[in-house]
Design a protein around this motif. Structure first.
Motif, short mmCIF file in Angstrom:
data_model
loop_
_atom_site.label_atom_id
_atom_site.label_comp_id
_atom_site.label_asym_id
_atom_site.label_seq_id
_atom_site.Cartn_x
_atom_site.Cartn_y
_atom_site.Cartn_z
N SER A 36 0.75 -1.76 -0.31
CA SER A 36 -0.17 -0.33 0.24
C SER A 36 0.28 1.62 0.03
CB SER A 36 -0.83 -0.28 1.37
OG SER A 36 -0.12 0.16 2.62
N GLN A 37 2.24 1.10 0.54
CA GLN A 37 2.99 2.47 0.43
C GLN A 37 4.05 2.65 -0.65
OE1 GLN A 37 5.16 1.49 3.76
NE2 GLN A 37 3.86 2.17 5.00
N VAL A 38 4.28 1.96 -2.14
CA VAL A 38 4.63 1.87 -3.36
C VAL A 38 3.12 1.72 -4.48
CG1 VAL A 38 6.44 0.72 -2.15
CG2 VAL A 38 4.96 -0.19 -3.23
N GLY A 39 4.29 1.55 -5.21
CA GLY A 39 3.56 1.68 -7.34
C GLY A 39 4.25 2.09 -7.89
N GLY A 40 3.85 1.40 -9.13
CA GLY A 40 4.80 2.29 -10.21
C GLY A 40 5.64 2.91 -10.58
N LEU A 41 6.80 1.94 -9.88
CA LEU A 41 8.23 1.88 -9.91
C LEU A 41 8.46 1.01 -11.18
CD1 LEU A 41 9.05 0.28 -6.07
CD2 LEU A 41 8.68 2.92 -6.88
N TRP A 42 7.85 0.51 -11.96
CA TRP A 42 8.94 0.26 -13.09
C TRP A 42 9.69 1.45 -13.67
CZ3 TRP A 42 7.56 1.86 -17.92
CH2 TRP A 42 6.83 2.50 -18.44
N ARG A 43 9.02 2.13 -13.64
CA ARG A 43 9.79 3.55 -14.55
C ARG A 43 11.00 3.89 -13.83
NH1 ARG A 43 4.45 5.07 -13.65
NH2 ARG A 43 2.94 5.13 -15.07
N GLU A 44 11.00 3.72 -12.64
CA GLU A 44 12.05 4.19 -12.05
C GLU A 44 13.61 3.30 -11.71
OE1 GLU A 44 10.09 7.58 -10.49
OE2 GLU A 44 10.09 5.70 -10.96
N LEU A 45 12.84 1.95 -11.91
CA LEU A 45 13.42 0.85 -11.59
C LEU A 45 13.79 -0.35 -12.57
CD1 LEU A 45 12.78 0.32 -7.79
CD2 LEU A 45 15.39 1.05 -9.05
N PRO A 46 13.78 -0.42 -14.17
CA PRO A 46 13.64 -1.15 -15.15
C PRO A 46 13.49 -2.60 -14.86
CG PRO A 46 14.58 0.27 -15.71
CD PRO A 46 13.92 1.52 -14.09
N VAL A 47 14.63 -2.87 -14.89
CA VAL A 47 15.93 -3.65 -14.62
C VAL A 47 15.16 -4.06 -13.94
CG1 VAL A 47 17.74 -4.29 -14.39
CG2 VAL A 47 17.72 -3.03 -15.82
N LEU A 48 15.51 -3.82 -12.34
CA LEU A 48 14.23 -4.41 -11.89
C LEU A 48 12.99 -4.94 -11.17
CD1 LEU A 48 14.63 -5.79 -8.31
CD2 LEU A 48 13.61 -3.23 -7.25
N ALA A 49 12.14 -4.06 -12.56
CA ALA A 49 11.26 -4.73 -12.58
C ALA A 49 10.90 -5.86 -14.36
CB ALA A 49 10.33 -3.32 -13.01
N ALA A 50 11.78 -5.59 -14.89
CA ALA A 50 11.50 -7.35 -15.76
C ALA A 50 12.53 -8.03 -14.96
CB ALA A 50 12.78 -6.13 -16.81
N ALA A 51 13.19 -8.01 -14.20
CA ALA A 51 14.15 -8.97 -13.71
C ALA A 51 12.81 -10.43 -12.69
CB ALA A 51 15.09 -9.22 -13.10
N SER A 52 11.79 -9.12 -11.94
CA SER A 52 11.32 -9.62 -10.88
C SER A 52 9.57 -10.21 -11.79
CB SER A 52 11.05 -8.61 -9.59
OG SER A 52 9.99 -7.54 -10.48
N ALA A 53 9.83 -10.08 -12.66
CA ALA A 53 8.74 -10.10 -13.81
C ALA A 53 8.75 -11.47 -14.38
CB ALA A 53 8.22 -9.29 -14.60
N VAL A 54 9.99 -11.78 -14.85
CA VAL A 54 10.13 -12.95 -14.98
C VAL A 54 9.78 -13.99 -13.75
CG1 VAL A 54 12.00 -14.87 -16.29
CG2 VAL A 54 12.09 -12.17 -16.98
N ALA A 55 10.08 -13.51 -12.89
CA ALA A 55 10.49 -14.09 -11.38
C ALA A 55 9.31 -14.49 -10.81
CB ALA A 55 10.96 -14.54 -10.32
#
Length: 781
Positions: free
Chosen positions: A350-369
C-alpha cells in the motif's frame, strides 16, 4: 510514505569474509555439478558399530538436486548480501563487526544442508536436520536488538526443534523393530515385509511430521510468517531454497519408508492441499512484501507435499522438478522485496506502486520470476505446473479440479505482489516547502542488489527454453527417491491435451481473482482473522504463556527453602521411577524369593536404616540428627559387608565415621547464645508467633512417602527378574572386552563416571564463558 533507506556517502569497504563465503558457495556449486554429471560418490564408514551407526553419505540424484540448490541459489543470495548487509547494519547503527554473526552461520547452514542431502543414516540425518534448526535460530534472530526477531527465532527453533525430536524418536522406534538406522537397509527390509507393523507406521508418521514442521505445512506453518523478521538475504535463502526445502528433502529421502503406509501417504495429500488453500488465501490478504511471499511459500511447498502424497513416478518426479522451479522464482522475489525496501524505505504494497519507470531492470527481472512462479510459458515454471496437472489428473478428476484452483490462487497472489510494487501510480508525499505533493525520491540501488535477481531470472528463462538439464536432475532425484528409474519428460505440446486446458483454466481463474477482490476479500480476511484468534499460532502463544506461568510457580516453590529444593528433586524422581516401573515388561509377577539366613539380618538392618531416615526428617535436635544420620550410613555399610562388598563397606564406614565426627565437633564447639532476660522474654512473648506454613504439615510426609516408594520399587525391581534382564546382562558381558575392561562392573562404573565428569566439565566451561561474556559487557551482577 517512509523515507528511502539511503546508503552512506562513504560506501562500506569490500568485506573479505563475505566474498570468501560467496566464492566458497560458488566453488561448492561447481563441484556439485561435476559430481552429479560424473555419477556421484558414496562413503560408508562405521561410527558406533555396536549400534549400527555409520557415517554413510551418498551423492545420488536427490543429493545432487538439493546440493545444487543450496550452493547455487546460496551463491546468488550471498552475492546480494555482500551489498545488503553493510547497508542493513548502517541503517540500524550497528557496528560492522556484527557481520561475524551472519556469515559464519550462513556458511555453516549451507554445509549442513549439503550434508543433509547426502545422509543415508537416520541418526546422521537427525544431527544435520537439527543443525539446520540451530543455524536458522541465529540467522532469524540476527537483529537481536528487536524483540520481534528474538521471538521469531525462538518460535522457529521450538517448532522445528520439536520436529527434530519426533524424527529421532521415529528413528529409534525403527531401530528397535529392525535393528538398523540405515535408510537403504530399512527400505529393503520394509519392501518385503508386507503390511507394516504399528510401530513402523508410528515411526514413519513421526518422521513425516518432522519434515512437515520444517517445511511450514499446516498446521505447523505459523512459524514461517514470523520468521520474516529476519534480514532479506536470510528469508531469500532459508525460506525459498534451503530450510523449508529441508523438510521435503527428508520426505524424498525417506520416501521408501513412508510409502509402506497408505495412511501416511493420504495424510501427506491432505496436508499438502490444506497448505495450498490456507497459505494461498491468506497471502491474498497480506500487505507486507515478505508476508505475501511467506504465505505463498507455505502454499507452494504444499504442492510438493501433495505430489509426494500422490506418489509414483509422476508424483515424485513432479515434486523434484517443482522444488527447483520454486527455488529460482521465490528467492528472486524475496530479493526483489529487499531491494524495493532499500530503494523506497517501504515494506508494504500500500506504500509503493509505479516503480517500473525508476527501476526498469528490477521490474523486468522480477516479472520473469513472477511469470515462473505463476507457470507462464517460456519459463521453467510452465513445466512445473504441467507435471503437477499430469500427476493430479492421473489420480482423479476431483484432484485435477483442485489442482486448477491451486494454480489459479498462485497466479493471483503472485501478480498481486508484482503489480502492487511496479504498476499503478506512484504515491505522493508532501514537500517541505508546502508546494504540490510529489513522488518520494528513490535511493539508488547498488548493482549487486539487482544483478543476482537478474541471474536467477535468466536461469528460469533458460529452463523454459532448454528444459532437459533440469528434467535430468529431477529424474535422477526421483530415481533416488523411489529406488527405481523414474524419468521426467516436460515439453511444450501445442494441442488440446488435458494439461494445457488445465493451465488455461488456471490462468483465467487467477485473472478473475485479481479482477474481483471485493468478491473474495471478505471471506479471505475472515479466514485470516479466525486463524489469528484460534489458529495454531494463537495456541502456541497461549501454550507458551501457560508454561511460563507454571515455570514461575515451580520456581517460587523451589526457592522457598532447602526442603522445597529437595522436594523438587525427590518428587519428580519418584514419579519417573514409578512410571518406569509400571512400563517395564515382565515375564510375570515380581517374585523376590525366600528370605533366610543372612537375608534376615540384612532385612533387619534395612528396617533400622528406614527408621533412622524417618527420624532424620522429624527431629529438630542437632545431636539426634547427627546420630540418626550416622545410623543410616553405618547401617548401609554393614549391609554392603553382608552382601559381599567389603571394599565398598570399608569406604562407606570411613566416610560415615568422619562425617559423624565432624558434625559432632561442629555441634560441640558452635557458639551458644546467651539466655534472654525477663524483659526480652516478655517482648518475645508479646510478638505474634510465626505460624507454620499449612502446606508443610503434609509436604514432608508426602516427600518421604514418594521417595521411600521409589527406593522400594528400585530395590524390588533389582531383586526380581524383568523379562529383558537376561538379554541386557548378556549383552553387557559381550560388549565388555570392546570397552577394554576386565569385568562388567568396572566398565559400567568407568563409562558412567566418564560421562558424568564430561557433563560436569561442560557445565563448568559454559558457566566460565558466560561469566567472561558478562564481564566483557561490563555488567555488574
Amino acid at each position: 510514505m517512509p523515507a528511502p533507506l539511503r546508503p552512506s556517502a562513504h560506501a562500506p569497504p569490500r568485506d573479505p569474509l563475505a566474498w570468501t563465503v560467496t566464492l566458497l558457495a560458488l566453488a561448492a556449486f561447481a563441484a556439485s555439478f561435476v559430481l552429479w554429471r560424473s555419477g556421484g560418490f558414496a562413503l560408508d564408514v562405521p561410527w558406533a558399530q555396536q549400534y549400527d551407526l555409520r557415517l554413510h553419505v551418498d551423492f545420488d540424484g536427490l543429493a545432487a538436486l538439493y546440493a545444487l540448490l543450496a550452493t547455487g541459489v546460496g551463491a546468488a543470495v550471498f552475492a546480494y548480501a555482500t551489498a545488503y548487509l553493510p547497508l542493513h547494519l548502517e541503517h540500524q547503527t550497528r557496528p560492522a563487526r556484527d557481520r561475524w554473526r551472519f556469515w559464519p552461520w550462513m556458511g555453516l547452514f549451507t554445509a549442513s544442508m549439503v550434508g543433509l542431502a547426502m545422509a543415508q543414516d537416520l541418526i546422521l540425518l537427525f544431527v544435520l536436520f537439527d543443525l539446520t534448526a540451530v543455524c536458522s535460530y541465529f540467522l532469524i534472530g540476527f537483529d537481536r536488538q528487536e524483540r520481534a526477531s528474538r521471538l521469531a527465532a525462538l518460535m522457529a527453533l521450538l517448532v522445528t526443534g520439536v520436529g527434530a525430536v519426533a524424527l529421532l524418536i521415529g528413528a529409534v522406534v525403527l531401530y528397535v523393530d529392525h535393528s538398523t538406522f540405515s535408510i537403504p537397509e530399512l527400505s529393503r527390509i520394509l519392501e518385503g515385509a508386507g503390511d507394516p507393523s504399528t510401530g513402523t507406521t508410528v515411526a514413519v508418521a513421526l518422521i513425516t511430521v518432522a519434515a512437515l514442521a520444517k517445511s511450514a505445512q499446516v498446521p505447523l506453518h505459523f512459524w514461517l510468517p514470523r520468521a520474516m523478521a529476519a534480514p532479506t538475504p536470510v528469508s531469500a535463502y532459508l525460506h525459498s531454497a534451503a530450510m523449508v526445502a529441508a523438510g521435503v528433502l527428508v520426505i524424498g529421502r525417506c520416501y521408501q519408508l513412508i510409502e509402506v503406509s497408505q495412511v501416511v501417504l493420504d495424510g501427506l495429500l491432505v496436508v499438502g492441499l490444506a497448505s495450498i488453500a490456507i497459505g494461498g488465501a491468506i497471502s491474498l490478504t497480506r500487505d507486507g512484501f515478505k508476508q505475501v511471499l511467506a504465505y505463498s511459500t507455505i502454499s507452494q511447498y504444499g504442492y510438493v507435499v501433495a505430489l509426494y502424497g500422490i506418489g509414483g513416478r509422476a508424483g515424485a518426479g513432479a515434486a523434484a522438478f517443482y522444488v527447483v522451479a520454486h527455488a529460482l522464482a521465490k528467492s528472486a522475489l524475496f530479493l526483489t522485496a529487499g531491494a524495493v525496501t532499500m530503494a523506497t524505505g517501504s515494506r508494504r504494497l500500500s506504500q509503493v506502486g509505479g516503480l517500473w519507470r525508476e527501476l526498469p531492470v528490477l521490474a523486468a527481472a522480477s516479472a520473469v520470476a513472477a511469470a515462473t512462479l505463476s507457470a507462464l510459458p517460456l519459463t521453467i515454471g510452465f513445466f512445473k505446473d504441467e507435471l503437477f496437472f499430469h500427476a493430479a489428473a492421473g489420480r482423479s478428476t476431483a484432484l485435477g479440479i483442485l489442482a486448477v484452483v491451486a494454480a489459479g490462487l498462485t497466479f493471483a497472489y503472485t501478480w498481486r505482489f508484482w503489480s502492487g510494487i511496479f504498476l499503478g501510480p506512484r504515491p505522493l508525499v508532501s514537500t517541505a516547502t508546502g508546494g504540490p505533493a510529489k513522488p518520494a525520491a528513490l535511493s539508488p540501488l547498488p548493482s549487486l542488489l539487482v544483478a543476482p535477481i537478474a541471474v536467477l531470472s535468466l536461469l528460469a528463462c533458460f529452463g523454459g527454453v532448454i528444459v532437459k538439464p533440469f528434467a535430468d536432475l529431477a529424474s535422477d532425484a526421483a530415481t533416488a527417491t523411489l529406488g527405481h528409474h523414474a524419468a521426467v519428460h516436460p515439453a511444450y505440446h501445442l494441442d488440446t491435451r488435458t494439461e494445457n486446458l488445465m493451465a488455461l483454466a488456471a490462468w483465467a481463474l487467477g485473472a478473475l481473482l485479481l479482477a474481483t477482490p471485493k468478491l473474495w476479500g471478505p471471506a479471505a480476511r475472515a479466514l485470516s482473522r479466525a486463524g489469528e484468534r484460534a489458529g495454531p499460532s494463537a495456541l502456541y502463544e497461549r501454550g507458551l504463556s501457560g508454561l511460563n506461568r507454571v515455570s514461575t510457580m515451580l520456581h517460587d516453590v523451589e526457592v522457598r527453602d532447602l526442603r522445597s529444593r529437595v522436594a523438587a528433586v525427590l518428587l519428580p524422581g519418584g514419579i519417573l521411577v514409578a512410571l518406569g516401573f509400571a512400563a517395564t515388561p515382565t515375564a510375570g509377577a515380581f517374585v523376590v524369593g525366600s528370605v533366610r539366613g543372612t537375608d534376615l539380618l540384612v532385612v533387619a538392618l534395612l528396617a533400622l536404616v528406614a527408621v533412622a531416615a524417618i527420624v532424620v526428617t522429624a527431629t529438630h535436635q542437632h545431636v539426634s540428627l547427627v546420630v540418626s544420620l550416622a545410623v543410616v550410613g553405618l547401617g548401609l555399610a554393614v549391609v554392603y559387608a553382608l552382601l559381599g562388598a567389603p571394599d565398598v563397606a570399608l569406604v562407606a564406614m570411613l566416610v560415615e565415621t568422619v562425617i559423624t565426627l565432624v558434625f559432632l565437633a561442629i555441634v560441640a564447639y558452635a557458639p551458644r547464645g546467651e539466655r534472654p532476660t525477663a524483659s526480652e522474654q516478655e517482648g518475645t512473648a508479646s510478638q505474634p508467633q510465626r505460624r507454620r506454613h499449612p502446606s508443610r504439615s503434609w509436604r514432608d510426609p508426602l516427600i518421604g512417602a514418594v521417595a521411600g516408594a521409589a527406593a522400594f520399587l528400585v530395590v524390588w525391581a533389582s531383586l526380581s527378574r524383568p523379562a529383558a534382564t537376561e538379554r541386557v546382562v548378556s549383552e553387557q558381558i559381550r560388549l565388555t572386552p570392546e570397552a577394554h575392561g576386565r569385568d562388567v562392573v568396572t566398565v559400567i562404573l568407568a563409562d558412567f563416571r566418564g560421562l558424568d565428569t564430561m557433563v560436569e566439565i561442560t557445565v563448568i566451561g559454559v558457566a566460565v564463558f558466560g561469566v567472561i561474556a558478562l564481564l566483557r559487557k561490563g555488567r555488574n551482577w
